[in-house]
Design an enzyme around this catalytic site. Structure first.
Site, PDB file in Angstrom:
ATOM      1  N   ASP A  54       4.858  -0.046 -16.150  1.00  0.00           N
ATOM      2  CA  ASP A  54       4.149  -0.404 -14.928  1.00  0.00           C
ATOM      3  C   ASP A  54       3.522   0.907 -14.462  1.00  0.00           C
ATOM      4  O   ASP A  54       4.224   1.800 -13.982  1.00  0.00           O
ATOM      5  CB  ASP A  54       5.127  -0.935 -13.882  1.00  0.00           C
ATOM      6  N   HIS A  55       2.215   1.037 -14.655  1.00  0.00           N
ATOM      7  CA  HIS A  55       1.611   2.355 -14.460  1.00  0.00           C
ATOM      8  C   HIS A  55       1.751   2.862 -13.032  1.00  0.00           C
ATOM      9  O   HIS A  55       1.656   4.060 -12.785  1.00  0.00           O
ATOM     10  CB  HIS A  55       0.147   2.358 -14.914  1.00  0.00           C
TER      11      HIS A  55
ATOM     12  N   HIS B 236       3.904  -4.579  -9.793  1.00  0.00           N
ATOM     13  CA  HIS B 236       3.608  -3.357  -9.031  1.00  0.00           C
ATOM     14  C   HIS B 236       4.270  -3.352  -7.645  1.00  0.00           C
ATOM     15  O   HIS B 236       4.984  -2.431  -7.284  1.00  0.00           O
ATOM     16  CB  HIS B 236       2.100  -3.203  -8.808  1.00  0.00           C
TER      17      HIS B 236
END
Lengths: 519, 309
Positions: free
Chosen positions: A207-208, A270
């Site tokens: 999950d960047h 996110h």
């Protein structure tokens, strides 16, 4: 993370090999020999993010001495074509013009295989190529492919014996992009499938957002400073607002987005991860398991969002035509690839209540959407007002509540709003901001999230990746809401592109006597 | 960038009397070069040395001050107990200060409760001892480093010490260390018998050799061959070898990258080109600002210099 004198252990606490020269080295840890196998090597993610990140890591000397990349995709490119793609990608997305020695050196260790992802022969060729590569003891598979083929690729990797270790000193790990599943049931299925071939310790659900400096800094901010944690609770905090706003529309992702929507595209991963970082209890140590245990606790403490098919605290909407950035833009249903009667939400807002000693009675408001007026992601901690309005009679201006804002993007940093007296003989109070910005505070660049996460996966440090139970806990919250919408679609509110969502989102906070922050 | 020696250290700064420098700083506050860029006040950097070695230090610190929250104090040594003071947004310059007043001036000008890095560009060693007591980190950078290095053990008792020549070696050391991540190299780490280091700064070459010798703790005596070249690069090539094994680092023709090559048991591998990174004074001092702890590897390397000609 600032350079440190390098200890003989990595961040996850794993002992590294007995390298006699690494003691006291002023660099960040580098992984052992690694071959990165990118499935989807000709795709957007590889071109835009992964290749520039690898180049930047190479420039910063973060990649191991023995490092190779094997790209796998359907597009027939060949080794030289893949290297040309690297050059194009660096020019377009990393601003690298002309001859670049580092890029050339990286390119020389890049190889490419093309074929159908469900063809077992492709994986046999991959195996053969890995056998030929010097330094393929450690293999990191990266699934930069549509979620619909995750299962196929994982099964094929397993069937070809690629997930099995070739030597005692080797390792096999896998990075899986979001979305991980489309609901609780599919996430569980995918977890079960992955676990048939990879131990959980070797699975890196990326999950960047979690690779961003500010998000990582939340842990430091909260747990390395003695002054914030004592007030980080229901006694002092009124509520929390988390906003992830995009100005772009669905762009070329309609095929994916139509089946996902804002709730599953943004909130499940996110935003839930961000909520967990804000709400979690202090870990006993900065280890992957301790941090992820506390995050799981936080997500499990969130009250169910939907009961009996109703979800009172959740709003959804879809953008219509409007103006963004001075340009007239089409509505979602007019976008290419989108159904004319689409019921997919491009905006979601919700109120979360956490059943925990720390957060009881403190709502967490989340909102995310496309075609909003500004691209920004932030966490706003709204503190309670002082118990006594001392200045009520002498100051014409009301006292504003203190606010702590964590900017996740585009300008990573932390700001605190507090009241100050305006200069002059009259007692006038005005809010002022105290700002900290990553981009300027320490000098030098802030690493891209993908750089951080790629290195962490190569090092075997899963702290910043989502664990299987955290993913499932998050889906357990989101799935009933989505199921409820599907069972009883009702009327989908439309908001004008360029506005901050529908009026229903404002009403969500107005019910509680609050309003969204003006961004 | 060279500037005329008769030009003041901070030509665009405002001159104030010595006795009023604290008041002036308090009145003006901290004025970053880009007022729109909020920054954390991270450290005070005190550059001390002969006048001719402070011009480039001033430029470097102005550059750092424009990007970070560093307050720079530049002090050239002299005989004046009340020298002229020039103050710009992020820098203060005192020219010709008598060493006995050094501590007093720095104590008045440093940022409270934040680390102080002293950048020693040469001068009287008694002054070096005195300023070490003010520093959280002391970075040596004299033209002739040997006198300072000889005092290093004693200085290290008071503060964390380093040397800018050592900082220049960071990338080279890291690249050599990367070879030793390879199991085949690691297995024979203590058996390398020959080290060749070539470059333009003999002190840098010695430091690198001292570090490698102290880190590898070779079982047999290592033959060390240092070759000083007229080139501008402090270090150009390193070769660590023994029989069929060879590890080589060479500066690429561009001067901005290093090429690495390893040959172990006739098996070539780990050949690549990596960026050397910024090597300017501003970048090197910025790197030192990021280090907070004692650098034992540097201290060991200095201790090992006795055996390196």
């Amino acid at each position: 993370m600032a350079a440190i004198l390098r200890p003989a252990q990595d961040r996850s606490g794993h002992s590294r090999g007995a390298n006699p020269l690494e003691d006291g080295l002023r660099i960040e840890p580098t992984p052992g020999a690694t071959t990165l196998v990118i499935f989807g090597a000709s795709g957007d993610l590889t071109r835009r993010k992964l290749l520039p990140a690898l180049h930047h890591l190479s420039r910063g000397e973060r990649l191991p001495a023995r490092f190779s990349v094997v790209g796998v995709a359907r597009t027939p490119l060949g080794d030289e074509g893949f290297r040309q793609q690297l050059r194009d990608s660096l020019r377009e997305f990393a601003g690298v013009e002309g001859e670049d020695e580092v890029g050339a050196s990286l390119g020389a260790r890049m190889y490419y295989l093309h074929g159908e992802l469900d063809d077992p022969a492709l994986y046999q060729r991959l195996r053969q190529r890995l056998d030929e590569i010097d330094g393929a003891d450690g293999v990191l598979f990266y699934l930069a492919i549509p979620p619909s083929v995750y299962a196929t690729v994982i099964e094929q990797i397993g069937a070809a014996g690629l997930s099995a270790l070739a030597s005692e000193s080797g390792w096999r790990r896998i990075i899986i992009e979001k979305p991980f599943g489309t609901d609780l049931a599919t996430a569980r299925e995918l977890n079960q499938l992955v676990h048939r071939h990879f131990d959980e310790a070797h699975v890196f659900r990326i999950d960047h957002y979690l690779g961003k400096e500010t998000v990582q800094n939340l842990l430091v901010f909260r747990f390395a400073n003695g002054m914030f944690e004592p007030i980080w609770n229901r006694r002092y905090i009124d509520h929390v607002q988390i906003t992830a706003a995009e100005t772009v529309g669905v762009e070329r992702r309609a095929a994916y987005y139509e089946g996902a929507g804002a709730l599953r595209d943004m909130v499940q991963n996110h935003l839930m991860q961000v909520v967990a970082l804000v709400a979690m209890e202090p870990p006993t140590a900065f280890t992957a398991e301790s941090v992820r245990d506390r995050k799981l606790d936080a997500i499990l403490s969130i009250q169910p969002l939907a009961a009996d098919g109703r979800s009172d605290g959740v709003v959804r909407a879809q953008y219509g035509t409007g103006w963004v950035g001075g340009h007239e833009v089409p509505g979602y249903r007019e976008e290419p690839g989108v159904a004319r009667q689409s019921q997919t939400e491009t905006f979601a807002a919700m109120r979360l209540q956490l059943d925990s000693w720390r957060w009881a009675g403190v709502p967490f408001y989340l909102r995310t959407g496309k075609r909003l007026p500004k691209r920004t992601t932030e966490i706003a901690i709204q503190f309670k007002r002082p118990p006594l309005e001392v200045f009520k009679r002498v100051s014409p201006s009301p006292v504003a509540s203190n606010l702590l804002i964590v900017n996740v993007q585009p300008d990573e940093g932390i700001s605190v709003r507090f009241d100050a007296k305006l200069p002059g003989s009259r007692m006038q109070i005005a809010p002022v901001m105290m700002n900290f910005r990553y981009g300027t505070a320490f000098g030098g660049g802030v690493p891209e999230a993908y750089e951080t996460l790629l290195i962490d996966a190569m090092l075997g440090d899963p702290t910043l990746f989502a664990r299987h139970d955290v993913v499932e806990a998050s889906w357990a919250l989101i799935t009933p809401v989505h199921d409820g919408w599907r069972a009883a679609p009702g009327e989908l509110p439309i908001y004008e592109a360029g506005e901050w969502g529908p009026k229903e989102a404002d009403a969500l906070l107005a019910q509680d006597g609050r309003r969204w922050r003006t961004l | 960038m060279s500037r005329p020696q008769d030009e003041p250290l901070l030509p665009s700064a405002v001159e104030v009397p010595f006795s009023e420098m604290e008041t002036a700083l308090a009145r003006w506050g901290f004025r970053p070069a880009r007022p729109d860029a909020p920054r954390a006040l991270t450290a005070t950097v005190v550059a001390i040395g002969p006048r001719h070695r402070l011009s480039d230090a001033a430029d470097a610190l102005q550059q750092i001050g424009g990007q970070t929250g560093v307050r720079a104090i530049l002090i050239s040594c002299g005989t004046d107990h009340e020298p002229s003071v020039r103050i710009s947004g992020t820098s203060v310059a005192l020219e010709g200060l008598e060493p006995g007043y050094m501590n007093n001036a720095v104590a008045a000008l440093r940022l409270s409760s934040l680390p102080t890095l002293v950048w020693w560009r040469g001068g009287d060693l008694a002054t070096l001892d005195a300023v070490a007591t003010l520093a959280d980190r002391l970075v040596l950078d004299a033209d002739d480093p040997v006198p300072g290095w000889r005092r290093a053990a004693a200085l290290a008792e008071q503060t964390a010490i380093s040397d800018l020549r050592w900082t220049r070696l960071t990338r080279w050391r890291a690249l050599m260390a990367h070879f030793f991540d390879i199991p085949e190299v690691q297995a024979v780490a203590g058996t390398f018998g020959r080290l060749e280091v070539r470059g333009g700064d003999h002190h840098v070459l010695r430091l690198f050799a001292g570090w490698l010798a102290s880190s590898l703790q070779s079982k047999a005596a290592m033959s060390i061959d240092l070759t000083t070249t007229p080139g501008p690069a402090p270090i150009e090539r390193v070769r660590l070898a023994d029989g069929t094994r060879e590890l080589v680092l060479s500066l690429a023709p561009s001067g901005t990258c290093v090429q690495t090559a390893a040959r172990v048991e006739g098996h070539a591998g780990a050949s690549r080109t990596v960026s050397l990174g910024e090597q300017g004074l501003a970048a090197l001092i910025s790197e030192e600002l990021r280090i907070r702890s004692r650098d034992l590897a540097f201290e060991r390397a200095l201790a090992a210099l006795k055996g390196v000609a």
